[in-house]
Design a protein around this motif. Structure first.
Motif, PDB file in Angstrom:
ATOM      1  N   GLY A  68       0.813  -1.204   0.000  1.00 44.23           N
ATOM      2  CA  GLY A  68       0.000   0.000   0.000  1.00 44.23           C
ATOM      3  C   GLY A  68       0.850   1.259   0.000  1.00 44.23           C
ATOM      4  N   ILE A  69       0.203   2.389   0.213  1.00 45.33           N
ATOM      5  CA  ILE A  69       0.881   3.682   0.238  1.00 45.33           C
ATOM      6  C   ILE A  69       0.788   4.265   1.637  1.00 45.33           C
ATOM      7  CG2 ILE A  69       1.032   5.966  -0.813  1.00 45.33           C
ATOM      8  CD1 ILE A  69      -0.511   4.888  -3.194  1.00 45.33           C
ATOM      9  N   VAL A  70       1.913   4.777   2.128  1.00 47.06           N
ATOM     10  CA  VAL A  70       1.991   5.340   3.472  1.00 47.06           C
ATOM     11  C   VAL A  70       2.263   6.838   3.374  1.00 47.06           C
ATOM     12  CG1 VAL A  70       3.125   5.220   5.720  1.00 47.06           C
ATOM     13  CG2 VAL A  70       2.951   3.161   4.297  1.00 47.06           C
ATOM     14  N   TYR A  71       1.543   7.607   4.192  1.00 42.36           N
ATOM     15  CA  TYR A  71       1.765   9.055   4.254  1.00 42.36           C
ATOM     16  C   TYR A  71       1.948   9.450   5.716  1.00 42.36           C
ATOM     17  CZ  TYR A  71      -0.483   8.949  -0.392  1.00 42.36           C
ATOM     18  OH  TYR A  71      -0.820   8.674  -1.694  1.00 42.36           O
ATOM     19  N   ALA A  72       2.889  10.344   5.968  1.00 36.92           N
ATOM     20  CA  ALA A  72       3.098  10.871   7.314  1.00 36.92           C
ATOM     21  C   ALA A  72       3.362  12.367   7.210  1.00 36.92           C
ATOM     22  CB  ALA A  72       4.276  10.177   7.993  1.00 36.92           C
ATOM     23  N   ALA A  73       2.743  13.146   8.087  1.00 38.16           N
ATOM     24  CA  ALA A  73       2.903  14.598   8.024  1.00 38.16           C
ATOM     25  C   ALA A  73       2.707  15.215   9.397  1.00 38.16           C
ATOM     26  CB  ALA A  73       1.911  15.210   7.033  1.00 38.16           C
ATOM     27  N   THR A 106      -1.408   8.007   7.595  1.00 39.19           N
ATOM     28  CA  THR A 106      -2.486   7.261   6.948  1.00 39.19           C
ATOM     29  C   THR A 106      -1.894   6.247   5.980  1.00 39.19           C
ATOM     30  OG1 THR A 106      -4.597   7.431   5.755  1.00 39.19           O
ATOM     31  CG2 THR A 106      -2.837   8.918   5.064  1.00 39.19           C
ATOM     32  N   VAL A 107      -2.480   5.081   5.955  1.00 41.34           N
ATOM     33  CA  VAL A 107      -2.058   4.007   5.054  1.00 41.34           C
ATOM     34  C   VAL A 107      -3.230   3.682   4.137  1.00 41.34           C
ATOM     35  CG1 VAL A 107      -1.313   1.621   4.874  1.00 41.34           C
ATOM     36  CG2 VAL A 107      -0.407   3.061   6.703  1.00 41.34           C
ATOM     37  N   VAL A 108      -2.993   3.768   2.833  1.00 48.16           N
ATOM     38  CA  VAL A 108      -4.036   3.518   1.836  1.00 48.16           C
ATOM     39  C   VAL A 108      -3.730   2.205   1.127  1.00 48.16           C
ATOM     40  CG1 VAL A 108      -5.186   4.401  -0.220  1.00 48.16           C
ATOM     41  CG2 VAL A 108      -4.364   5.990   1.530  1.00 48.16           C
ATOM     42  N   THR A 109      -4.721   1.315   1.091  1.00 52.84           N
ATOM     43  CA  THR A 109      -4.511   0.002   0.488  1.00 52.84           C
ATOM     44  C   THR A 109      -5.620  -0.331  -0.497  1.00 52.84           C
ATOM     45  OG1 THR A 109      -5.656  -1.075   2.342  1.00 52.84           O
ATOM     46  CG2 THR A 109      -3.269  -0.880   2.499  1.00 52.84           C
ATOM     47  N   ASP A 110      -5.320  -1.257  -1.380  1.00 50.60           N
ATOM     48  CA  ASP A 110      -6.273  -1.728  -2.389  1.00 50.60           C
ATOM     49  C   ASP A 110      -6.751  -3.117  -1.988  1.00 50.60           C
ATOM     50  OD1 ASP A 110      -7.674  -2.611  -4.569  1.00 50.60           O
ATOM     51  OD2 ASP A 110      -5.990  -2.520  -5.981  1.00 50.60           O
ATOM     52  N   PRO A 111      -8.021  -3.255  -1.582  1.00 49.68           N
ATOM     53  CA  PRO A 111      -8.531  -4.570  -1.166  1.00 49.68           C
ATOM     54  C   PRO A 111      -8.412  -5.635  -2.256  1.00 49.68           C
ATOM     55  CG  PRO A 111     -10.047  -2.833  -0.522  1.00 49.68           C
ATOM     56  CD  PRO A 111      -9.043  -2.208  -1.442  1.00 49.68           C
ATOM     57  N   GLY A 112      -8.331  -5.208  -3.526  1.00 50.63           N
ATOM     58  CA  GLY A 112      -8.246  -6.176  -4.611  1.00 50.63           C
ATOM     59  C   GLY A 112      -6.837  -6.571  -4.979  1.00 50.63           C
ATOM     60  N   SER A 113      -5.844  -6.038  -4.283  1.00 53.24           N
ATOM     61  CA  SER A 113      -4.452  -6.348  -4.609  1.00 53.24           C
ATOM     62  C   SER A 113      -4.091  -7.768  -4.205  1.00 53.24           C
ATOM     63  CB  SER A 113      -3.530  -5.368  -3.891  1.00 53.24           C
ATOM     64  OG  SER A 113      -2.175  -5.752  -4.042  1.00 53.24           O
TER      65      SER A 113
END
Length: 217
Positions: A103-108, A187-194
């Motif tokens: 997935g993709i990780v963002y930190a701020a 926040t961590v964004v993921t694709d359930p279909g991956s």
């Protein structure tokens, strides 16, 4: 004679005579957090899972924008919008993004522009938002406890209806920490279909703890 009698009495009892020893002062109840240094957020890149490549993050980024929403979106109830788009000064934002198989990780971290509502998380245990062809449902996650910080956790399920009625889905876990004049989020964004195993909410929560620790030095 009286003094001699008192002294003998004290010796017989095995105690010392004299003025009472003052009780120790109770510990201070004032909690002070260390000074926040936004530049230290870059240190947390080293705590990413193996194989993740990191880069810069848009200074204007908020959790909702990182979930793919522009300015035209609404929340229900309306006050819950502040959980995913808090009032901040975007010119002070520091952070990073990273992508990998899970997935993709963002930190701020960014300076706040208005005090946060301490009761908002309790009021928004379940809420929703819509924007364009995408809608989302948000539920509360148990946030990590961090000294001298107010933390919150949320999970968002997003659905986008594309041309022809086909639906695409995305999942996001968000953890935030209010640190006085600063607001920090991961926040961590993921694709359930991956086909690849997705990063779990525990990863986002752990990164928030490490991020706050790094910001405090």
């Amino acid at each position: 004679m009286i003094a001699r009698t008192l002294l003998l009495g004290c010796l017989a009892l095995g105690v010392a005579c004299g003025p009472p020893t003052p009780a120790p002062s109770p510990p201070s109840s004032t909690s002070t957090a260390a000074t926040i240094n936004p530049a230290r957020i870059d240190r947390v890149r080293h705590d990413l899972p193996a194989g993740y490549e990191s880069g810069a993050i848009d200074q204007r980024a908020t959790p909702i924008s990182l979930w793919g929403f522009g300015s035209q979106w609404v929340a229900e109830p309306a006050e819950c919008a502040a959980l995913a788009a808090p009032a901040v000064d975007p010119g002070t934002s520091r952070g990073w993004s990273a992508s990998g198989a899970g997935g993709i990780v963002y930190a701020a971290v960014v300076r706040t522009a208005a005090p946060s509502d301490p009761w908002l998380v309790e009021q928004c245990g379940q809420w929703s938002f819509t924007g364009g062809h995408t809608s989302g449902a948000v539920s509360t996650l148990v946030a990590p406890v961090i000294y001298a910080a107010t933390t919150a956790g949320m999970a968002a399920e997003l659905t986008t209806v594309v041309e022809g009625g086909t639906e695409t889905h995305m999942h996001a876990d968000l953890f935030t920490a209010d640190l006085g004049d600063y607001h920090c989020f991961v926040t961590v964004v993921t694709d359930p279909g991956s086909p690849n195993p997705a990063l779990g909410a525990d990863v986002a929560a752990d990164l928030l703890v490490k991020t706050v620790s790094a910001l405090r030095g």
